[in-house]
Design an enzyme around this catalytic site. Structure first.
Site, PDB file in Angstrom:
ATOM      1  N   SER A  14      -4.965  -4.335   0.252  1.00 21.56           N
ATOM      2  CA  SER A  14      -5.346  -5.052   1.473  1.00 21.56           C
ATOM      3  C   SER A  14      -5.107  -6.551   1.337  1.00 21.56           C
ATOM      4  CB  SER A  14      -6.833  -4.825   1.768  1.00 21.56           C
ATOM      5  OG  SER A  14      -7.136  -3.455   1.757  1.00 21.56           O
TER       6      SER A  14
ATOM      7  N   THR B  86      -5.945   0.603  -2.350  1.00 21.99           N
ATOM      8  CA  THR B  86      -7.049   1.569  -2.346  1.00 21.99           C
ATOM      9  C   THR B  86      -7.377   2.002  -0.923  1.00 21.99           C
ATOM     10  OG1 THR B  86      -7.942   0.498  -4.304  1.00 21.99           O
ATOM     11  CG2 THR B  86      -9.444   1.906  -3.056  1.00 21.99           C
ATOM     12  N   CYS B  87      -7.459   1.045  -0.021  1.00 27.31           N
ATOM     13  CA  CYS B  87      -7.899   1.348   1.343  1.00 27.31           C
ATOM     14  C   CYS B  87      -7.023   2.419   1.988  1.00 27.31           C
ATOM     15  CB  CYS B  87      -7.874   0.067   2.180  1.00 27.31           C
ATOM     16  SG  CYS B  87      -8.370   0.309   3.871  1.00 27.31           S
TER      17      CYS B  87
ATOM     18  N   CYS C  79     -10.665   3.826   2.446  1.00 20.17           N
ATOM     19  CA  CYS C  79     -11.090   3.845   3.856  1.00 20.17           C
ATOM     20  C   CYS C  79     -10.364   4.892   4.706  1.00 20.17           C
ATOM     21  CB  CYS C  79     -10.854   2.485   4.515  1.00 20.17           C
ATOM     22  SG  CYS C  79     -10.859   1.066   3.429  1.00 20.17           S
TER      23      CYS C  79
ATOM     24  N   LYS D 211     -10.519   8.714   3.557  1.00 17.37           N
ATOM     25  CA  LYS D 211     -11.932   9.094   3.673  1.00 17.37           C
ATOM     26  C   LYS D 211     -12.321   9.309   5.127  1.00 17.37           C
ATOM     27  CE  LYS D 211     -14.775   5.832   4.252  1.00 17.37           C
ATOM     28  NZ  LYS D 211     -15.396   4.542   3.956  1.00 17.37           N
TER      29      LYS D 211
ATOM     30  N   ALA E 180       2.645  -5.275 -13.346  1.00 15.11           N
ATOM     31  CA  ALA E 180       2.796  -6.709 -13.602  1.00 15.11           C
ATOM     32  C   ALA E 180       1.745  -7.193 -14.593  1.00 15.11           C
ATOM     33  CB  ALA E 180       2.667  -7.474 -12.294  1.00 15.11           C
TER      34      ALA E 180
ATOM     35  N   GLY F  38     -25.587   7.102  -5.546  1.00 14.96           N
ATOM     36  CA  GLY F  38     -26.383   6.913  -4.335  1.00 14.96           C
ATOM     37  C   GLY F  38     -25.844   5.815  -3.441  1.00 14.96           C
TER      38      GLY F  38
ATOM     39  N   TYR G 245     -22.610   3.936  -1.077  1.00 12.76           N
ATOM     40  CA  TYR G 245     -22.007   4.422   0.162  1.00 12.76           C
ATOM     41  C   TYR G 245     -20.900   5.441  -0.094  1.00 12.76           C
ATOM     42  CZ  TYR G 245     -17.697   1.507   0.154  1.00 12.76           C
ATOM     43  OH  TYR G 245     -16.471   0.959  -0.125  1.00 12.76           O
TER      44      TYR G 245
ATOM     45  N   GLU H 177     -20.912   9.184   1.421  1.00 10.65           N
ATOM     46  CA  GLU H 177     -19.818   9.606   2.292  1.00 10.65           C
ATOM     47  C   GLU H 177     -19.181  10.902   1.790  1.00 10.65           C
ATOM     48  OE1 GLU H 177     -18.451   5.274   4.082  1.00 10.65           O
ATOM     49  OE2 GLU H 177     -17.396   6.040   2.339  1.00 10.65           O
TER      50      GLU H 177
ATOM     51  N   ARG I 148     -30.023   8.490  -9.548  1.00 12.85           N
ATOM     52  CA  ARG I 148     -31.023   8.027 -10.509  1.00 12.85           C
ATOM     53  C   ARG I 148     -32.170   7.260  -9.860  1.00 12.85           C
ATOM     54  NH1 ARG I 148     -30.587   8.064 -15.624  1.00 12.85           N
ATOM     55  NH2 ARG I 148     -28.604   8.629 -16.544  1.00 12.85           N
TER      56      ARG I 148
ATOM     57  N   GLY J 146     -20.114   3.630  -9.044  1.00 15.70           N
ATOM     58  CA  GLY J 146     -19.762   2.214  -9.045  1.00 15.70           C
ATOM     59  C   GLY J 146     -18.292   1.984  -9.316  1.00 15.70           C
TER      60      GLY J 146
ATOM     61  N   HIS K 161     -24.980   3.069  30.794  1.00 13.44           N
ATOM     62  CA  HIS K 161     -25.802   4.271  30.872  1.00 13.44           C
ATOM     63  C   HIS K 161     -24.966   5.484  31.224  1.00 13.44           C
ATOM     64  CE1 HIS K 161     -29.507   6.464  31.342  1.00 13.44           C
ATOM     65  NE2 HIS K 161     -29.049   6.972  32.471  1.00 13.44           N
TER      66      HIS K 161
ATOM     67  N   GLU L  61     -27.072   1.695  24.497  1.00  9.97           N
ATOM     68  CA  GLU L  61     -27.885   0.921  25.451  1.00  9.97           C
ATOM     69  C   GLU L  61     -29.298   0.684  24.922  1.00  9.97           C
ATOM     70  OE1 GLU L  61     -28.941   2.794  29.242  1.00  9.97           O
ATOM     71  OE2 GLU L  61     -28.506   4.747  28.364  1.00  9.97           O
TER      72      GLU L  61
HETATM   73  C1  LIG Z   1     -13.538   5.793  -1.628  1.00  8.55           C
HETATM   74  C2  LIG Z   1     -13.488   4.400  -1.053  1.00  8.55           C
HETATM   75  C3  LIG Z   1     -13.799   4.200   0.272  1.00  8.55           C
HETATM   76  C4  LIG Z   1     -13.752   2.925   0.820  1.00  8.55           C
HETATM   77  N1  LIG Z   1     -14.083   2.781   2.128  1.00  8.55           N
HETATM   78  C5  LIG Z   1     -14.044   1.555   2.684  1.00  8.55           C
HETATM   79  C6  LIG Z   1     -14.357   1.394   4.063  1.00  8.55           C
HETATM   80  O1  LIG Z   1     -14.671   2.347   4.775  1.00  8.55           O
HETATM   81  N2  LIG Z   1     -14.283   0.144   4.592  1.00  8.55           N
HETATM   82  C7  LIG Z   1     -13.925  -0.942   3.826  1.00  8.55           C
HETATM   83  O2  LIG Z   1     -13.863  -2.047   4.365  1.00  8.55           O
HETATM   84  N3  LIG Z   1     -13.645  -0.817   2.518  1.00  8.55           N
HETATM   85  C8  LIG Z   1     -13.691   0.412   1.930  1.00  8.55           C
HETATM   86  N4  LIG Z   1     -13.374   0.550   0.606  1.00  8.55           N
HETATM   87  C9  LIG Z   1     -13.090  -0.662  -0.189  1.00  8.55           C
HETATM   88  C10 LIG Z   1     -11.656  -1.150   0.031  1.00  8.55           C
HETATM   89  O3  LIG Z   1     -10.760  -0.089  -0.205  1.00  8.55           O
HETATM   90  C11 LIG Z   1     -11.382  -2.303  -0.918  1.00  8.55           C
HETATM   91  O4  LIG Z   1     -12.362  -3.298  -0.742  1.00  8.55           O
HETATM   92  C12 LIG Z   1     -10.015  -2.937  -0.659  1.00  8.55           C
HETATM   93  O5  LIG Z   1      -9.000  -1.985  -0.792  1.00  8.55           O
HETATM   94  C13 LIG Z   1      -9.790  -4.101  -1.636  1.00  8.55           C
HETATM   95  O6  LIG Z   1      -8.501  -4.624  -1.472  1.00  8.55           O
HETATM   96  P1  LIG Z   1      -7.774  -5.355  -2.676  1.00  8.55           P
HETATM   97  O7  LIG Z   1      -6.527  -5.936  -2.107  1.00  8.55           O
HETATM   98  O8  LIG Z   1      -8.694  -6.244  -3.378  1.00  8.55           O
HETATM   99  O9  LIG Z   1      -7.387  -4.209  -3.741  1.00  8.55           O
HETATM  100  P2  LIG Z   1      -6.738  -2.785  -3.589  1.00  8.55           P
HETATM  101  O10 LIG Z   1      -6.662  -2.336  -2.190  1.00  8.55           O
HETATM  102  O11 LIG Z   1      -7.440  -1.911  -4.560  1.00  8.55           O
HETATM  103  O12 LIG Z   1      -5.230  -2.987  -4.060  1.00  8.55           O
HETATM  104  C14 LIG Z   1      -4.900  -3.304  -5.377  1.00  8.55           C
HETATM  105  C15 LIG Z   1      -3.464  -2.866  -5.626  1.00  8.55           C
HETATM  106  O13 LIG Z   1      -3.017  -3.488  -6.815  1.00  8.55           O
HETATM  107  C16 LIG Z   1      -2.216  -2.579  -7.542  1.00  8.55           C
HETATM  108  N5  LIG Z   1      -2.224  -3.040  -8.930  1.00  8.55           N
HETATM  109  C17 LIG Z   1      -3.297  -3.099  -9.762  1.00  8.55           C
HETATM  110  N6  LIG Z   1      -2.938  -3.633 -10.932  1.00  8.55           N
HETATM  111  C18 LIG Z   1      -1.598  -3.915 -10.823  1.00  8.55           C
HETATM  112  C19 LIG Z   1      -0.646  -4.493 -11.713  1.00  8.55           C
HETATM  113  N7  LIG Z   1      -1.000  -4.904 -12.939  1.00  8.55           N
HETATM  114  N8  LIG Z   1       0.624  -4.623 -11.302  1.00  8.55           N
HETATM  115  C20 LIG Z   1       0.988  -4.232 -10.056  1.00  8.55           C
HETATM  116  N9  LIG Z   1       0.130  -3.688  -9.172  1.00  8.55           N
HETATM  117  C21 LIG Z   1      -1.149  -3.537  -9.565  1.00  8.55           C
HETATM  118  C22 LIG Z   1      -2.893  -1.239  -7.308  1.00  8.55           C
HETATM  119  O14 LIG Z   1      -1.985  -0.179  -7.535  1.00  8.55           O
HETATM  120  C23 LIG Z   1      -3.310  -1.369  -5.844  1.00  8.55           C
HETATM  121  O15 LIG Z   1      -2.324  -0.868  -4.982  1.00  8.55           O
HETATM  122  C24 LIG Z   1     -13.385   1.819   0.020  1.00  8.55           C
HETATM  123  C25 LIG Z   1     -13.054   2.011  -1.328  1.00  8.55           C
HETATM  124  C26 LIG Z   1     -13.105   3.281  -1.860  1.00  8.55           C
HETATM  125  C27 LIG Z   1     -12.746   3.481  -3.309  1.00  8.55           C
END
Ligand SMILES: Cc1cc2nc3c(=O)[nH]c(=O)nc-3n(C[C@H](O)[C@H](O)[C@H](O)COP(=O)(O)OP(=O)(O)OC[C@H]3O[C@@H](n4cnc5c(N)ncnc54)[C@H](O)[C@@H]3O)c2cc1C
Length: 471
Positions: free
Chosen positions: A15, A45-46, A51, A54, A118, A187, A189, A193, A210, A273, A451, A456
């Site tokens: 993201s 991750t998202c 996100c 999920k 990287a 416990g 989010y 979920e 826990r 976590g 309504h 509301e």
């Molecule tokens: C199950 C789950 C559900 C979630 N649901 C939500 C939600 O509903 N709403 C919400 O707002 N947030 C949600 N999140 C959190 C959200 O996904 C993260 O906050 C967000 O993706 C963070 O963005 P980021 O850019 O920091 O890292 P990331 O999106 O994690 O991206 C990091 C990227 O870096 C790459 N990378 C890592 N190390 C290296 C390297 N050395 N060289 C090259 N590439 C590398 C990885 O492959 C990855 O693609 C959720 C997370 C999880 C795990």
């Protein structure tokens, strides 16, 4: 700047990384983005493991209730069965489409995509470990005036006997066999979920936590209410409970609990976590300062102790949410390369961040919990409404909705707004705008409701609760 290969090299195509790379390139800056998973990892991750998949699975899970409840509305006949393989492949196809959209957006903005792992090899240098077309390992070196680390986070699994048998959320989307019996540990989010999703999809879910109550950090009443509703919907939620050991046997995973009880499940999902993804980034060698949990330490402009190296998003462990990573990326680009023409430089504002839990039922919240509000303000007026949504008058569901407003009596400002119920995220997003604008309870009262909706209720709560001790 021409002494470097790029003006900006972003590590991580999630993201934060994608947004920073794209916005910087639009300012005419020479940008490269390295993503370890290649094009398939774009969105991070998202898009791939958070996100989006999920929420798609949460939608899938919601149909089970909808089929069940439809009988109350006159629909007759058997409910369709879940085809887990079909759901997985439909999800995968959509994610692949999104990966492609991200690749096109980046390339269209002029960003150079680098596929590989990287590692920082100097304040201005990055080493990229690549995979050649013939499968052999390769490597490249790049230099950049500025390096941005946006490598995200990863699940944390505690150490215990049988740890090798458990999965994290990363694996949960693609399990070979649908788990008829699922253990969810945690416990927060993500745990709530996944417990709700698999419960809805048809698993028999046991959730262990826990602590005294799930969703630490949320309003206490919201936590209790959500726990009760999740139990009502079928999740066997056990508090102050933990796992001693897990062993694989022919009929499944045998789980020994700390209280001596035993469970047999098909899969054990740990959502205990997340930690910053920093291993193998070369941070120590280059001297980037880190916190105790490994997080990269940054100042208010996301700069590390090395002037040419920045970091944002989950790797800095601030607010681990996609909109926060996006907001941080936009502030950084404006700070480094100037705001877009005619616009003011953006600053990420960590106040009043709305957030949702896509459990069943949904939870959404913005602002202070009741306990926090009582600490901040001398007198807090609490408006609370609990009801059975109109939909459930015929559906047969016993589900209830909770809405809560916290008002600072002195200023009349709404300082906390909480909801547990269907579409809570959709509803609270709009109210978050009002709260950001400083809306008072009088403004809520002066707003007409739509309504008949559940929403509301937020503008029709007239009587505060009698003063009470904190929940
Ligand atoms: C199950 C789950 C559900 C979630 N649901 C939500 C939600 O509903 N709403 C919400 O707002 N947030 C949600 N999140 C959190 C959200 O996904 C993260 O906050 C967000 O993706 C963070 O963005 P980021 O850019 O920091 O890292 P990331 O999106 O994690 O991206 C990091 C990227 O870096 C790459 N990378 C890592 N190390 C290296 C390297 N050395 N060289 C090259 N590439 C590398 C990885 O492959 C990855 O693609 C959720 C997370 C999880 C795990």
């Amino acid at each position: 700047m021409e002494q470097y290969d790029f003006d900006l090299l972003v590590i991580g195509g999630g993201s934060g990384g994608v947004r920073a790379a794209r916005m910087a390139a639009q300012r005419g800056v020479r940008v490269a983005l390295a993503e370890a998973q290649g094009i398939e990892g774009l969105g991070g991750t998202c898009v791939n493991l958070g996100c989006i998949p999920k929420k798609l699975y949460a939608y899938a899970a919601g149909y089970a209730d909808a089929f069940q409840e439809s009988h109350g509305y006159g629909w007759v006949g058997e409910a369709p069965q879940l085809d887990w393989g079909l759901l997985k492949s439909r999800r995968a196809a959509e994610i692949q489409r999104l990966n492609g959209v991200y690749a096109n957006l980046l390339r269209g903005s002029g960003v150079t995509l680098l596929e590989g792992w990287a590692r920082l090899s100097g304040p201005h240098e990055v080493h990229l470990a690549t995979l050649n077309a013939d499968g052999s390992a390769g490597q490249q070196h790049y230099s950049a005036a500025t390096i941005l680390i946006a490598s995200g986070g990863q699940p944390y699994l505690p150490h215990f006997q049988g740890r090798e048998h458990v999965i994290s959320s990363d694996q949960a989307f693609d399990l070979d066999h649908f788990p008829q019996r699922l253990l969810v540990v945690g416990g927060g989010y993500i745990a709530c979920e996944f417990a709700s999703i698999f419960n809805g999809l048809g698993s028999r879910v046991t959730q262990l936590y826990r602590g005294e109550q799930i969703l630490r950090g949320f309003d206490d009443e919201v936590r209790h209410f959500t726990a009760a509703e999740m139990r009502k919907s079928g999740v066997d939620l056990r508090l102050q409970a933990g796992v001693l050991a897990i062993a694989r046997e022919a009929d499944g995973l045998h789980v020994t609990l700390e209280d001596g009880n035993r469970l047999v499940v098909d899969a054990a999902l740990y959502a205990t976590g997340r930690v910053p993804k920093v291993d193998g980034l070369g941070l120590q060698a280059v001297g980037v300062a880190q916190g105790a949990d490994g997080r990269i330490l940054v100042d208010d402009e996301y700069r590390t102790n090395l002037p040419s190296v920045y970091a944002l998003g989950d790797v800095t462990s601030r607010v681990q949410l996609t909109p926060a990573a996006l907001g941080e990326a936009m502030q950084l680009v404006d700070h480094l390369y100037g705001a877009a023409t005619g616009k003011e430089a953006r600053r990420m504002d960590y106040e009043l961040i709305p957030t949702a839990v896509f459990s069943h039922p949904n939870v959404a919240t913005v602002g202070l919990t009741e306990a926090q509000a009582r600490e901040c303000y001398a007198e807090v007026r609490v408006f609370r409404s609990e009801f059975r949504a109109l939909r459930h008058t015929l559906s047969g569901s016993e589900e209830r909705t909770l809405m809560k407003l916290l008002v600072d009596a002195a200023s009349d400002r709404v300082v906390g707004l909480h909801m547990v119920g269907a579409e809570a995220g959709e509803i609270v997003q709009g109210f978050a705008v009002a709260m950001k604008a400083g809306a008072t309870k009088a403004v809520f009262d002066a707003t007409l409701g739509i309504h008949p909706t559940a929403a509301e209720e937020f503008v029709t709560m007239r009587e505060p609760m009698a003063p009470r001790a904190p929940a």
